[in-house]
Write a protein that holds these residues in place. Structure first.
Motif, PDB file in Angstrom:
ATOM      1  N   GLY A   1     -44.606 -24.607 -49.151  1.00 19.93           N
ATOM      2  CA  GLY A   1     -44.968 -23.839 -47.551  1.00 19.93           C
ATOM      3  C   GLY A   1     -46.275 -22.530 -47.921  1.00 19.93           C
ATOM      4  O   GLY A   1     -46.073 -21.970 -47.119  1.00 19.93           O
TER       5      GLY A   1
ATOM      6  N   ILE B   1     -47.946 -27.476 -35.962  1.00 16.93           N
ATOM      7  CA  ILE B   1     -47.434 -25.918 -35.525  1.00 16.93           C
ATOM      8  C   ILE B   1     -49.192 -25.826 -34.879  1.00 16.93           C
ATOM      9  O   ILE B   1     -49.904 -26.387 -34.745  1.00 16.93           O
ATOM     10  CB  ILE B   1     -48.299 -25.626 -37.280  1.00 16.93           C
TER      11      ILE B   1
ATOM     12  N   SER C   1     -40.677 -30.435 -35.343  1.00 14.17           N
ATOM     13  CA  SER C   1     -41.041 -31.584 -36.489  1.00 14.17           C
ATOM     14  C   SER C   1     -39.957 -33.046 -35.547  1.00 14.17           C
ATOM     15  O   SER C   1     -39.298 -33.404 -35.110  1.00 14.17           O
ATOM     16  CB  SER C   1     -40.085 -31.301 -37.388  1.00 14.17           C
TER      17      SER C   1
ATOM     18  N   ILE D   1     -44.400 -32.614 -48.954  1.00 14.59           N
ATOM     19  CA  ILE D   1     -45.529 -32.644 -47.745  1.00 14.59           C
ATOM     20  C   ILE D   1     -47.101 -32.709 -48.407  1.00 14.59           C
ATOM     21  O   ILE D   1     -47.303 -32.625 -49.692  1.00 14.59           O
ATOM     22  CB  ILE D   1     -45.838 -30.909 -47.359  1.00 14.59           C
TER      23      ILE D   1
ATOM     24  N   LYS E   1     -40.688 -20.998 -43.173  1.00 18.55           N
ATOM     25  CA  LYS E   1     -40.508 -21.753 -42.198  1.00 18.55           C
ATOM     26  C   LYS E   1     -40.712 -23.125 -42.360  1.00 18.55           C
ATOM     27  O   LYS E   1     -39.999 -24.166 -42.155  1.00 18.55           O
ATOM     28  CB  LYS E   1     -40.347 -21.083 -40.496  1.00 18.55           C
ATOM     29  N   ILE E   2     -41.842 -23.135 -42.850  1.00 13.99           N
ATOM     30  CA  ILE E   2     -41.725 -25.228 -43.791  1.00 13.99           C
ATOM     31  C   ILE E   2     -41.661 -25.346 -44.325  1.00 13.99           C
ATOM     32  O   ILE E   2     -41.021 -26.212 -44.806  1.00 13.99           O
ATOM     33  CB  ILE E   2     -43.638 -24.662 -43.575  1.00 13.99           C
TER      34      ILE E   2
ATOM     35  N   GLN F   1     -45.014 -35.292 -44.296  1.00 14.22           N
ATOM     36  CA  GLN F   1     -43.962 -35.506 -44.850  1.00 14.22           C
ATOM     37  C   GLN F   1     -43.527 -36.372 -45.696  1.00 14.22           C
ATOM     38  O   GLN F   1     -43.478 -37.163 -44.923  1.00 14.22           O
ATOM     39  CB  GLN F   1     -43.150 -34.006 -44.337  1.00 14.22           C
TER      40      GLN F   1
ATOM     41  N   LEU G   1     -48.607 -31.220 -40.442  1.00 14.23           N
ATOM     42  CA  LEU G   1     -48.472 -31.592 -41.957  1.00 14.23           C
ATOM     43  C   LEU G   1     -47.420 -32.590 -42.356  1.00 14.23           C
ATOM     44  O   LEU G   1     -46.554 -33.404 -41.173  1.00 14.23           O
ATOM     45  CB  LEU G   1     -46.756 -29.885 -41.971  1.00 14.23           C
TER      46      LEU G   1
ATOM     47  N   PHE H   1     -43.374 -25.251 -33.559  1.00 13.95           N
ATOM     48  CA  PHE H   1     -43.172 -25.826 -34.617  1.00 13.95           C
ATOM     49  C   PHE H   1     -42.469 -26.949 -34.406  1.00 13.95           C
ATOM     50  O   PHE H   1     -41.551 -26.338 -33.821  1.00 13.95           O
ATOM     51  CB  PHE H   1     -42.914 -24.973 -35.713  1.00 13.95           C
TER      52      PHE H   1
ATOM     53  N   HIS I   1     -37.256 -26.932 -44.304  1.00 11.80           N
ATOM     54  CA  HIS I   1     -37.781 -28.302 -43.743  1.00 11.80           C
ATOM     55  C   HIS I   1     -37.769 -29.088 -44.972  1.00 11.80           C
ATOM     56  O   HIS I   1     -37.150 -30.455 -45.307  1.00 11.80           O
ATOM     57  CB  HIS I   1     -38.738 -28.496 -42.897  1.00 11.80           C
TER      58      HIS I   1
ATOM     59  N   HIS J   1     -44.628 -32.561 -38.800  1.00  6.11           N
ATOM     60  CA  HIS J   1     -44.930 -31.416 -38.480  1.00  6.11           C
ATOM     61  C   HIS J   1     -46.063 -30.920 -37.482  1.00  6.11           C
ATOM     62  O   HIS J   1     -46.913 -31.061 -37.936  1.00  6.11           O
ATOM     63  CB  HIS J   1     -44.242 -30.222 -39.431  1.00  6.11           C
TER      64      HIS J   1
ATOM     65  N   PHE K   1     -51.950 -32.131 -45.321  1.00  6.10           N
ATOM     66  CA  PHE K   1     -51.821 -30.945 -44.190  1.00  6.10           C
ATOM     67  C   PHE K   1     -53.728 -30.710 -43.945  1.00  6.10           C
ATOM     68  O   PHE K   1     -54.167 -30.613 -44.260  1.00  6.10           O
ATOM     69  CB  PHE K   1     -51.742 -29.662 -45.458  1.00  6.10           C
TER      70      PHE K   1
END
Lengths: 152, 77, 152, 77
Positions: free
Chosen positions: A16, C37, C105, A98, C22-23, A41, A39, C103, C26, C35, A101
């Motif tokens: 992050g 954004i 998810s 993650i 914030k990322i 994950q 992202l 954001f 998670h 995710h 990106f």
């Protein structure tokens, strides 16, 4: 490898903090009005009663970077992007971490959003990268990507 | 004529080889046959072929010094 | 205001560091696979030969939070999201700074991406927020949003 | 009967008022007329009306204690 080919590979997960730093680096570009970020994950899926604890990614990097360069050129031109950044993890990425990106920026939001989505679809379909799903008992299976609409 | 072949993902696992040097291979069909003969477990594995980092979709001649790769379907992202 | 109404307003710009944190928060949610954004950044537009140096945002917060709550419920349900976070700046945000952070998810990428885009369109169309574009000579004009496809 | 009216954005700027208390207003048309009379500059400004935080699209009765708002088109995000 050509001089202008950018590396996208990072050994290990994408933090992050790294993402936050990349975002902050765009403050000087005042023609940007919108950024879109995707992202990926690693999911802790249950497959045949066993929990995925990590995915180990390998690639054919020289080929992947050539193709990513082409995708980057195509998408930047198509959507008149200000910039695009892509990072993909290699090695063992734990569930919850993650591994992908994708970051696109443009003057207007629709261009940034559509460019990000198209880049994600294309790189999943076109980049020679393989994921091995590793279970809690150290057994594994090779990941299979279930489509989306592909990039071709 | 010797060519270098890279193997990836499940094909690397099944063959136990990340790369091979093969002799007497003049096209991509011969390449696949040679791999399947040496490593029978690879026979039913879906496989993409790259010649000098470009995917080829039909039988393609192979020249000295080219870089070959056998790749299972991609699963990145 | 109802108990479950979440605040979205932040006084001043939204930093890359805040977004990164914030990322990172998670990582424990291992049912998430993607995710999406969106970040809105203040553009240094040239309007009638004058450069925009900042946008000053004001709102009718009680109404905005009620409507955002409805948007959040609608979108989470429609796309089966794991979670959604929205932040909007109030006050003076300089060109190059971030004023909007959406954001979303989900287990799969398409849900996260479509939900993010829909939330951005709806909040621009439905939330009582006003931007005043401030020029380098301290003169100003009220910002006008040019559509997109709206949310109605 | 007194009602409280909040003014936002350009309407707040033109009136110099963030909130007003008005007497003798029984519907939203009367509200607009009263504002336009007191502040003639607001006459040609596009304007949304909220009654208790809900946008109303046609003439709507106003009751004691309701929270009214006059708002220019939104420009957030």
């Amino acid at each position: 490898m050509k001089g202008q080919v950018k590396n996208i590979f990072i050994e290990g997960p994408i933090s992050g903090r790294f993402i936050g730093e990349k975002i902050a680096a765009h403050q000087s570009k005042t023609i940007i009005g919108g950024h879109s970020i995707f992202l990926g994950q690693v999911r802790g899926d249950i497959l045949q009663d066993k929990k995925v604890v990590a995915i180990e990614y390998t690639s054919y990097p020289d080929m992947a970077l050539d193709i990513m360069n082409k995708i980057r050129e195509d998408v930047i031109l198509k959507y008149a992007l200000t910039c695009m950044h892509v990072y993909h993890s290699l090695g063992k990425i734990k569930a919850g971490e993650i591994c992908l990106f994708v970051f696109t920026s443009a003057s207007h939001r629709k261009a940034a959003i559509e460019a990000c989505s198209e880049t994600v679809e294309r790189l999943k379909a076109e980049l020679p990268i393989w994921g091995k799903e590793i279970f809690e008992d150290d057994s594994f299976q090779w990941k299979v990507n279930h489509g989306g609409h592909g990039g071709h | 004529m010797a060519v270098k072949v890279y193997l990836f993902g499940k094909l690397k696992e099944l063959t136990g080889q990340a790369e091979l040097v093969l002799e007497g291979i003049s096209d991509t069909d011969q390449l696949i046959n040679e791999i399947n003969t040496r490593f029978p477990k690879t026979k039913n594995i879906p496989c993409l072929i790259a010649v000098d980092k470009n995917i080829v979709h039909s039988i393609t001649p192979i020249k000295e010094g080219q870089e070959l790769a056998l790749m299972p379907p991609y699963s990145g992202g």
